[in-house]
Design a protein around this motif. Sequence first.
Motif, short mmCIF file in Angstrom:
data_model
loop_
_atom_site.label_atom_id
_atom_site.label_comp_id
_atom_site.label_asym_id
_atom_site.label_seq_id
_atom_site.Cartn_x
_atom_site.Cartn_y
_atom_site.Cartn_z
N SER A 4 0.92 5.76 -1.18
CA SER A 4 0.21 6.91 -1.72
C SER A 4 1.24 7.87 -2.30
O SER A 4 2.40 7.86 -1.89
CB SER A 4 -0.64 7.60 -0.65
OG SER A 4 0.17 8.14 0.35
N GLU A 46 -4.07 13.24 -3.62
CA GLU A 46 -3.42 12.03 -3.16
C GLU A 46 -3.96 10.82 -3.92
O GLU A 46 -5.17 10.62 -4.01
CB GLU A 46 -3.67 11.84 -1.66
CG GLU A 46 -3.04 10.59 -1.10
CD GLU A 46 -3.35 10.37 0.37
OE1 GLU A 46 -2.55 9.70 1.02
OE2 GLU A 46 -4.39 10.86 0.85
N TRP A 98 -7.76 8.31 -6.67
CA TRP A 98 -7.20 9.65 -6.58
C TRP A 98 -8.23 10.61 -6.02
O TRP A 98 -9.39 10.61 -6.43
CB TRP A 98 -6.76 10.13 -7.97
CG TRP A 98 -6.06 11.44 -7.98
CD1 TRP A 98 -4.81 11.72 -7.51
CD2 TRP A 98 -6.57 12.69 -8.48
NE1 TRP A 98 -4.51 13.05 -7.70
CE2 TRP A 98 -5.58 13.66 -8.29
CE3 TRP A 98 -7.77 13.06 -9.06
CZ2 TRP A 98 -5.74 14.99 -8.67
CZ3 TRP A 98 -7.94 14.38 -9.45
CH2 TRP A 98 -6.93 15.33 -9.25
N ASN A 99 -7.81 11.44 -5.07
CA ASN A 99 -8.69 12.43 -4.45
C ASN A 99 -8.47 13.79 -5.10
O ASN A 99 -7.35 14.31 -5.09
CB ASN A 99 -8.39 12.49 -2.94
CG ASN A 99 -9.34 13.40 -2.21
OD1 ASN A 99 -9.41 14.59 -2.48
ND2 ASN A 99 -10.07 12.83 -1.28
N LYS A 103 -4.06 6.91 -3.77
CA LYS A 103 -3.84 5.76 -2.90
C LYS A 103 -3.78 4.51 -3.76
O LYS A 103 -4.66 4.29 -4.59
CB LYS A 103 -4.96 5.65 -1.87
CG LYS A 103 -4.94 6.78 -0.87
CD LYS A 103 -5.98 6.59 0.20
CE LYS A 103 -5.91 7.74 1.20
NZ LYS A 103 -6.86 7.56 2.30
N GLU A 146 -6.42 7.53 -12.55
CA GLU A 146 -6.74 6.19 -12.04
C GLU A 146 -6.59 5.13 -13.12
O GLU A 146 -6.06 4.04 -12.87
CB GLU A 146 -8.15 6.17 -11.45
CG GLU A 146 -8.24 6.95 -10.15
CD GLU A 146 -9.65 7.05 -9.58
OE1 GLU A 146 -10.61 6.60 -10.24
OE2 GLU A 146 -9.79 7.60 -8.48
N ARG A 173 0.87 -1.18 0.00
CA ARG A 173 0.00 0.00 0.00
C ARG A 173 0.90 1.22 0.00
O ARG A 173 1.91 1.25 0.71
CB ARG A 173 -0.89 0.03 1.23
CG ARG A 173 -1.93 -1.05 1.25
CD ARG A 173 -2.76 -0.98 2.52
NE ARG A 173 -3.69 -2.08 2.58
CZ ARG A 173 -4.94 -2.03 2.13
NH1 ARG A 173 -5.39 -0.93 1.60
NH2 ARG A 173 -5.72 -3.08 2.21
#
Length: 117
Positions: free
Chosen positions: A26, A61, A55-56, A63, A41, A24
């Motif tokens: 980011s 960010e 993606w935010n 992840k 993405e 994992r």
Amino acid sequence: MKKVITVLVLLITTITFAQNKNERASMEVDGVCLMCKDRIEKAAIRTKGVKSAIWNVDTHELKLIYDARKTNLDSISEKIASVGHDTKKLKASDEAYATVHPCCKYRDDEVQEDHKN
């Protein structure tokens, strides 16, 4: 009998730890809108070994969950940069950046200001 049980326990333990291959992580990726989100993405997911990419838009960010045996963060960054988005590790080439939609030109201050509202 003790030897057989010991060998079986060691074998099961080894198999259990060998299956823990997912990492994992980011990273920060530049973009401004939902079209950027989709592009980022998709680029990440199309990298062999990436299992999840979210993606935010607000925090920039990305992840990731990926198989560390098949890929690494540098390869994922390269793939994202190839579709025109900068990461902390790698800046997209001018040619790649030119391919993004005009509303996604995140390097332009005016575009960034338009997306704040």
